[in-house]
Design a protein around this motif. Structure first.
Motif, PDB file in Angstrom:
ATOM      1  N   ASP A 170       0.791  -1.201   0.013  1.00 16.34           N
ATOM      2  CA  ASP A 170      -0.008   0.016  -0.024  1.00 16.34           C
ATOM      3  C   ASP A 170       0.712   1.273  -0.155  1.00 16.34           C
ATOM      4  O   ASP A 170       0.270   2.457   0.049  1.00 16.34           O
ATOM      5  CB  ASP A 170      -0.971  -0.027   1.154  1.00 16.34           C
ATOM      6  CG  ASP A 170      -0.254   0.041   2.351  1.00 16.34           C
ATOM      7  OD1 ASP A 170       0.927  -0.059   2.342  1.00 16.34           O
ATOM      8  OD2 ASP A 170      -0.784   0.185   3.632  1.00 16.34           O
ATOM      9  N   GLY A 171       2.235   1.133  -0.033  1.00 13.56           N
ATOM     10  CA  GLY A 171       3.068   2.183  -0.064  1.00 13.56           C
ATOM     11  C   GLY A 171       3.670   2.547   1.276  1.00 13.56           C
ATOM     12  O   GLY A 171       4.322   3.536   1.461  1.00 13.56           O
ATOM     13  N   THR A 172       3.178   1.883   2.178  1.00 15.74           N
ATOM     14  CA  THR A 172       3.601   2.215   3.694  1.00 15.74           C
ATOM     15  C   THR A 172       5.260   1.799   3.608  1.00 15.74           C
ATOM     16  O   THR A 172       5.531   0.816   3.203  1.00 15.74           O
ATOM     17  CB  THR A 172       2.900   1.387   4.635  1.00 15.74           C
ATOM     18  OG1 THR A 172       1.584   1.829   4.692  1.00 15.74           O
ATOM     19  CG2 THR A 172       3.475   1.598   6.204  1.00 15.74           C
ATOM     20  N   VAL A 173       6.049   2.320   4.370  1.00 14.85           N
ATOM     21  CA  VAL A 173       7.165   2.352   4.795  1.00 14.85           C
ATOM     22  C   VAL A 173       7.607   1.715   6.005  1.00 14.85           C
ATOM     23  O   VAL A 173       7.210   2.424   6.956  1.00 14.85           O
ATOM     24  CB  VAL A 173       8.293   3.568   4.366  1.00 14.85           C
ATOM     25  CG1 VAL A 173      10.032   3.025   4.615  1.00 14.85           C
ATOM     26  CG2 VAL A 173       7.955   4.101   2.898  1.00 14.85           C
ATOM     27  N   THR A 174       8.276   0.656   6.341  1.00 13.31           N
ATOM     28  CA  THR A 174       8.638   0.099   7.610  1.00 13.31           C
ATOM     29  C   THR A 174       9.879  -0.664   7.569  1.00 13.31           C
ATOM     30  O   THR A 174      10.347  -0.834   6.674  1.00 13.31           O
ATOM     31  CB  THR A 174       7.286  -0.976   7.858  1.00 13.31           C
ATOM     32  OG1 THR A 174       7.339  -1.083   9.238  1.00 13.31           O
ATOM     33  CG2 THR A 174       7.445  -2.126   6.965  1.00 13.31           C
ATOM     34  N   ARG A 175      10.271  -0.860   8.761  1.00 10.84           N
ATOM     35  CA  ARG A 175      11.232  -1.749   8.937  1.00 10.84           C
ATOM     36  C   ARG A 175      11.167  -2.939   9.636  1.00 10.84           C
ATOM     37  O   ARG A 175      10.597  -3.012  10.618  1.00 10.84           O
ATOM     38  CB  ARG A 175      12.384  -0.686   9.871  1.00 10.84           C
ATOM     39  CG  ARG A 175      13.794  -1.406  10.103  1.00 10.84           C
ATOM     40  CD  ARG A 175      14.547  -0.288  10.898  1.00 10.84           C
ATOM     41  NE  ARG A 175      15.567  -0.793  11.417  1.00 10.84           N
ATOM     42  CZ  ARG A 175      17.068  -0.916  10.915  1.00 10.84           C
ATOM     43  NH1 ARG A 175      16.923  -0.310   9.562  1.00 10.84           N
ATOM     44  NH2 ARG A 175      18.018  -1.350  11.317  1.00 10.84           N
ATOM     45  N   LEU A 176      11.812  -3.930   9.230  1.00  5.44           N
ATOM     46  CA  LEU A 176      11.835  -5.419   9.682  1.00  5.44           C
ATOM     47  C   LEU A 176      13.154  -5.499  10.181  1.00  5.44           C
ATOM     48  O   LEU A 176      14.186  -5.410   9.575  1.00  5.44           O
ATOM     49  CB  LEU A 176      11.479  -6.430   8.664  1.00  5.44           C
ATOM     50  CG  LEU A 176      10.042  -5.757   7.778  1.00  5.44           C
ATOM     51  CD1 LEU A 176       9.926  -7.010   6.746  1.00  5.44           C
ATOM     52  CD2 LEU A 176       8.932  -5.946   8.896  1.00  5.44           C
ATOM     53  N   GLY A 177      13.229  -6.469  11.580  1.00  3.65           N
ATOM     54  CA  GLY A 177      14.378  -6.882  11.896  1.00  3.65           C
ATOM     55  C   GLY A 177      14.899  -5.383  12.861  1.00  3.65           C
ATOM     56  O   GLY A 177      14.520  -4.839  13.122  1.00  3.65           O
ATOM     57  N   GLY A 178      16.139  -5.810  13.006  1.00  2.00           N
ATOM     58  CA  GLY A 178      17.000  -4.636  14.096  1.00  2.00           C
ATOM     59  C   GLY A 178      18.320  -4.934  13.951  1.00  2.00           C
ATOM     60  O   GLY A 178      19.090  -5.602  13.299  1.00  2.00           O
ATOM     61  N   ASP A 179      19.043  -4.021  14.980  1.00  5.26           N
ATOM     62  CA  ASP A 179      20.505  -4.199  15.144  1.00  5.26           C
ATOM     63  C   ASP A 179      20.958  -5.615  15.555  1.00  5.26           C
ATOM     64  O   ASP A 179      22.053  -5.878  15.425  1.00  5.26           O
ATOM     65  CB  ASP A 179      20.846  -3.293  16.164  1.00  5.26           C
ATOM     66  CG  ASP A 179      20.582  -1.848  15.595  1.00  5.26           C
ATOM     67  OD1 ASP A 179      20.359  -1.737  14.261  1.00  5.26           O
ATOM     68  OD2 ASP A 179      20.601  -0.921  16.316  1.00  5.26           O
ATOM     69  N   SER A 180      20.069  -6.226  16.159  1.00 11.49           N
ATOM     70  CA  SER A 180      20.592  -7.579  16.870  1.00 11.49           C
ATOM     71  C   SER A 180      19.981  -8.847  15.988  1.00 11.49           C
ATOM     72  O   SER A 180      18.908  -8.586  15.306  1.00 11.49           O
ATOM     73  CB  SER A 180      20.024  -7.982  18.218  1.00 11.49           C
ATOM     74  OG  SER A 180      20.157  -9.159  18.643  1.00 11.49           O
ATOM     75  N   ALA A 181      20.932  -9.944  15.860  1.00 11.69           N
ATOM     76  CA  ALA A 181      20.330 -11.064  15.108  1.00 11.69           C
ATOM     77  C   ALA A 181      19.213 -11.646  15.677  1.00 11.69           C
ATOM     78  O   ALA A 181      18.242 -12.521  15.270  1.00 11.69           O
ATOM     79  CB  ALA A 181      21.458 -11.827  14.816  1.00 11.69           C
ATOM     80  N   GLN A 182      19.045 -11.776  17.040  1.00  9.38           N
ATOM     81  CA  GLN A 182      18.073 -12.201  17.883  1.00  9.38           C
ATOM     82  C   GLN A 182      17.233 -11.108  18.406  1.00  9.38           C
ATOM     83  O   GLN A 182      17.202 -10.404  19.298  1.00  9.38           O
ATOM     84  CB  GLN A 182      18.518 -12.773  19.048  1.00  9.38           C
ATOM     85  CG  GLN A 182      19.753 -14.081  18.508  1.00  9.38           C
ATOM     86  CD  GLN A 182      19.034 -15.173  17.929  1.00  9.38           C
ATOM     87  OE1 GLN A 182      18.055 -15.451  18.057  1.00  9.38           O
ATOM     88  NE2 GLN A 182      19.990 -15.524  16.687  1.00  9.38           N
ATOM     89  N   LEU A 183      15.875 -11.283  18.161  1.00 10.01           N
ATOM     90  CA  LEU A 183      14.728 -10.319  18.390  1.00 10.01           C
ATOM     91  C   LEU A 183      13.661 -10.972  18.894  1.00 10.01           C
ATOM     92  O   LEU A 183      13.241 -11.995  18.326  1.00 10.01           O
ATOM     93  CB  LEU A 183      14.428  -9.302  17.273  1.00 10.01           C
ATOM     94  CG  LEU A 183      15.475  -8.406  16.743  1.00 10.01           C
ATOM     95  CD1 LEU A 183      15.343  -7.552  15.506  1.00 10.01           C
ATOM     96  CD2 LEU A 183      15.806  -7.361  17.927  1.00 10.01           C
TER      97      LEU A 183
END
Length: 480
Positions: A170-183
């Protein structure tokens, strides 16, 4: 305002392609047997422009397909005739190299090799290395969960991506994951990687960097039979040795390499194994001797050790050039990507040879033997009317891998090429569950439609090479 006018206004006329001649550049990826010309190609320069283009598509119900370098081999970037292609080639910044935290932040148009080059001054590198690493981009690698020769020891793209900025359907910008490999929580990043562009478009990726190994040793072992080489692979892994890479080439692949590059491979050997070990010097030296002994025990006729870095590079140049080199011995070919258990390598290679003989089609084999990821190249001539026969053989080989306890794909993806074979591997409930996940991200089905899952259109009227209408052949009409 029409959707095409909106896209032109949002991105600028210089960043939109509608000319039919220029659109043909985007009508296929590396699987050139299937071609569809899109209605438009957009060339965004930023993540915001990618999102703007997707929002226009969402408002007007226009399907869109993300495209990187176009090196994919399963038709994953095959366009939709009434849709657009979102090319990510202009998003090629290396945003950051962080040697302290062993990571880099890059845009999707950056190539694998460029990540390693940027990390090299810090003694680091990016491990996944598809054969096309000089040209394939990280965005495409995320879409397909690509691996490469060293995935046996180091894993696939999913093992080296910490986070991704993505544009949803739908055009939404989001972030998946993070700075750590384990979330904590659901692994949405893991779901996105390998989803073949059906859940959204990646616009930025945070990747893990590794320290360069202290020692690297490489060898090529020749075998009188393909089965002997396959048994040697099983023997190496059974001995508890985990090489950085174990690659196999059969004689047809070796002949193709010899015709196109400076080759170090023995021209008349039935098969060759490329084995590479890396790690602490003492461990590498001990295991290297053991690998040579295992190869001799399984019938190796000759073992060549890489003398230095330059000689090692020649070995890998030949292996990584094999796909392209096959063009020297065949005008057309399909590349398959099935996986079988390592213990069944000899069996599956024998079955493939018999199937090729029955079909009257040559098959060259070059593949990641260490993890059983086959890459049979089905050679044919379009001009001699062999396309349909070769396509059938290619599909039969993929489905044979499933029959023997393996998978339809190891790293190239399902795309348009193998979607109709998915029911051979998954039941109705499995496919329905996958579709529910896809619908959660893209309820209107606009994001790379017609890929991965079998549909009546795809399996009944598959996109393929252009076949002229009888009236065209008679000179009554012309093709535009």
């Amino acid at each position: 305002m029409s959707w095409s006018a909106e896209l032109t206004e949002a991105l600028g006329r210089d960043n939109v392609i509608t000319d039919p001649a220029r659109l043909r550049t985007y009508e296929c990826d590396g699987l050139t047997g299937y071609r569809v010309q899109p209605a438009m190609v957009v060339l965004p320069r930023t993540a915001d422009e990618v999102a703007a283009a997707v929002r226009v598509c969402a408002r007007h119900g226009v399907p869109f397909v993300a495209r990187g370098a176009g090196t994919g081999l399963s038709g994953g970037a095959l366009p939709v005739a009434d849709g657009i292609v979102v090319s990510l080639q202009r998003l090629r910044r290396i945003v950051e190299v962080d040697p302290v935290n062993l990571r880099a932040v890059v845009e999707p148009g950056v190539t694998n090799l460029d990540i390693s080059k940027a990390a090299a001054p810090y003694g680091l590198y990016y491990a996944p290395d598809p054969s096309s690493q000089q040209v394939c981009t990280i965005g495409g690698n995320v879409a397909e969960n690509s691996g490469g020769a060293h995935c046996l020891k180091y894993g696939f793209t999913v093992n080296h991506v910490l986070a991704a900025e993505v544009v949803l359907a739908d055009g939404t910008v989001t972030r998946l994951g993070g700075d750590s490999a384990q979330l904590p929580g659901y692994d949405l990043l893991g779901a996105f990687i390998g989803s073949e562009g059906t859940l959204g478009i990646v616009t930025q990726v945070t990747v893990r960097l590794l320290a360069k190994p202290a020692a690297v040793r490489t060898m090529v072992a020749d075998f009188a039979t393909v089965a002997g080489a396959g048994d040697a692979v099983t023997g190496i892994v059974a001995a508890g040795i985990v090489p950085a890479a174990v690659e196999m080439l059969d004689n047809l692949a070796i002949q193709a390499v010899a015709a196109s590059t400076e080759s170090v491979y023995t021209p008349d050997t039935a098969a060759a194994l490329v084995v590479e070990l890396d790690g602490p010097p003492d461990d590498v030296a001990e295991q290297f001797d053991e690998v040579q002994e295992i190869c001799r025990r399984h019938g190796s006729t000759k073992i060549m050790l890489a003398r230095d870095a330059e000689h090692r590079a020649l070995i890998w140049t030949g292996r990584k050039a094999a796909f392209a080199a096959v063009g020297r011995i065949s005008p057309n070919y399909f590349v398959q990507d099935g996986v079988v258990p390592r213990g069944r390598l000899a069996e599956v290679l024998g079955r493939i040879a018999a199937m090729a003989d029955d079909a009257g089609i040559r098959v060259a084999n070059v593949f990641h033997a260490g993890d059983g990821n086959l890459h049979p190249l089905v050679l044919y001539s379009e001009a001699e009317g062999q396309h349909d026969r070769a396509e059938r053989l290619s599909t039969e080989i993929a489905e044979l891998c499933v029959e023997l306890g393996g998978s339809l794909s190891g790293e190239h993806g399902i795309g348009a090429d193998k979607a109709c074979s998915m029911p051979r591997m998954f039941g109705e409930d499995d496919l329905a569950t996958m579709l529910r996940l896809r619908s959660a991200f893209d309820p209107d089905g606009l994001c790379n439609p017609g890929k991965v899952f079998p549909t009546p259109r795809l399996c009944g009227e598959r996109p393929g090479p252009y076949r002229p209408h009888p009236l065209e052949e008679a000179g009554v009409i012309e093709r535009l």
